[in-house]
Design a protein around this motif. Structure first.
Motif, PDB file in Angstrom:
ATOM      1  N   ARG A  43       0.668  -1.108  -0.014  1.00 45.65           N
ATOM      2  CA  ARG A  43      -0.003   0.008   0.071  1.00 45.65           C
ATOM      3  C   ARG A  43       0.883   1.276   0.092  1.00 45.65           C
ATOM      4  NH1 ARG A  43      -3.559  -2.490   4.838  1.00 45.65           N
ATOM      5  NH2 ARG A  43      -4.882  -4.069   3.710  1.00 45.65           N
ATOM      6  N   GLY A  44       2.054   0.948  -0.045  1.00 44.00           N
ATOM      7  CA  GLY A  44       3.142   2.128  -0.321  1.00 44.00           C
ATOM      8  C   GLY A  44       3.690   2.655   1.135  1.00 44.00           C
ATOM      9  N   ASP A  45       3.432   1.917   2.033  1.00 39.21           N
ATOM     10  CA  ASP A  45       4.337   2.098   3.574  1.00 39.21           C
ATOM     11  C   ASP A  45       5.669   1.516   3.550  1.00 39.21           C
ATOM     12  OD1 ASP A  45       2.079   3.848   4.251  1.00 39.21           O
ATOM     13  OD2 ASP A  45       1.213   1.608   5.033  1.00 39.21           O
ATOM     14  N   HIS A  46       6.631   2.238   3.779  1.00 40.71           N
ATOM     15  CA  HIS A  46       8.117   1.648   4.023  1.00 40.71           C
ATOM     16  C   HIS A  46       8.458   0.830   2.919  1.00 40.71           C
ATOM     17  CE1 HIS A  46       7.366   3.971   7.392  1.00 40.71           C
ATOM     18  NE2 HIS A  46       6.383   3.095   8.275  1.00 40.71           N
ATOM     19  N   PRO A  47       8.632   1.010   1.743  1.00 41.94           N
ATOM     20  CA  PRO A  47       8.818   0.025   0.770  1.00 41.94           C
ATOM     21  C   PRO A  47      10.457  -0.320   0.932  1.00 41.94           C
ATOM     22  CG  PRO A  47       8.719   2.283  -0.458  1.00 41.94           C
ATOM     23  CD  PRO A  47       7.944   2.368   1.161  1.00 41.94           C
ATOM     24  N   GLU A  48      11.292   0.202   1.661  1.00 45.20           N
ATOM     25  CA  GLU A  48      12.547   0.054   2.023  1.00 45.20           C
ATOM     26  C   GLU A  48      12.673  -1.023   2.870  1.00 45.20           C
ATOM     27  OE1 GLU A  48      11.229   3.074   5.203  1.00 45.20           O
ATOM     28  OE2 GLU A  48      11.073   2.795   3.202  1.00 45.20           O
ATOM     29  N   LEU A  49      11.842  -1.658   3.453  1.00 45.73           N
ATOM     30  CA  LEU A  49      11.817  -2.726   4.400  1.00 45.73           C
ATOM     31  C   LEU A  49      11.427  -4.279   3.756  1.00 45.73           C
ATOM     32  CD1 LEU A  49       9.635  -1.871   7.614  1.00 45.73           C
ATOM     33  CD2 LEU A  49      12.143  -2.173   7.331  1.00 45.73           C
TER      34      LEU A  49
END
Length: 229
Positions: free
Chosen positions: A211-217
């Protein structure tokens, strides 16, 4: 704000349509106060008031004010913290106390696991056979640096054994020293029950990533779940 009776306080106000002003998150802080105030490092809830305006119901909660800074201003940890041994001792003790409390509230449901683990991880969903009560949202923004105080209790409920440590580990994935310390302090994470908890938490956060939250994780979450971390 300052209350004449309690001193410095937090005032939390939420609202919902009348038909939706109920359920786990609406009642969570009140139930958490009943179970945990005075038993763990949790800010006390002093008063709760509900009132209606038009088609909406408002809920106002007055709670103890915590002076300490949080470990992070966002759920994702991005820098080492250098937390003391006593900090970890307190956290372990509080998680154990929370886990020992019996409740019918649910933080995780097997039905959700069955549906979402294949979707986001491409593996068979684990069957959760060991359950315990969890804070439900144990990330660095909900922990203070000194005591530690555990904040934001509205989502507590039954979850896989090891769920709270797994959540803290997942949100610490960008800071290897912190991730290593979490694993050291909570050996359950490398037991079979802990692997189930890691899969469940990774799935939850991968759903948020979608959903676009914290893709770096995403890379560390997949490693956390699939055992290649």
């Amino acid at each position: 704000m300052t209350n004449l009776h309690y001193g410095k306080c937090w005032l939390r106000v939420v609202h919902a349509p009348a038909k939706k002003a109920e359920g786990k998150h609406w009642e969570g802080n009140t139930h958490a106060a009943f179970f945990f105030d005075g038993r763990v490092q949790k800010p006390r809830l002093y008063e709760t008031v509900e009132f209606s305006h038009g088609t909406l119901v408002f809920q106002a909660e007055l709670g103890a004010f915590v002076e300490e800074p949080v470990c992070s201003t966002e759920p994702v940890l991005r820098e080492p913290l250098g937390l003391s041994d006593s900090w970890w001792e307190s956290l372990r003790a509080d998680i154990a106390t929370v886990a020992s409390v019996a409740t019918k509230r649910e933080a995780v449901r097997q039905e959700w696991v069955d549906r979402c683990v294949p979707e986001f991880l491409g593996i068979d969903p684990p069957e959760i056979t060991e359950w315990e009560t969890a804070h439900g949202d144990l990330h660095p923004a909900n922990l203070t640096r000194e005591t530690p105080w555990l904040l934001d209790w509205e989502g507590f409920g039954l979850a896989p054994v090891g769920y709270d440590p797994a959540m803290l580990l997942a949100y610490s994935g960008l800071v290897p020293p912190m991730a290593e310390r979490v694993r050291k302090e909570f050996p359950i994470l490398d037991a079979p029950a802990g692997r189930t908890a890691r899969i469940v938490v990774a799935t939850e956060l991968l759903q948020s990533v979608s959903r676009g939250d914290h893709p770096e994780l995403e890379p560390s979450l997949r490693a956390l779940a699939l055992g290649s971390e």
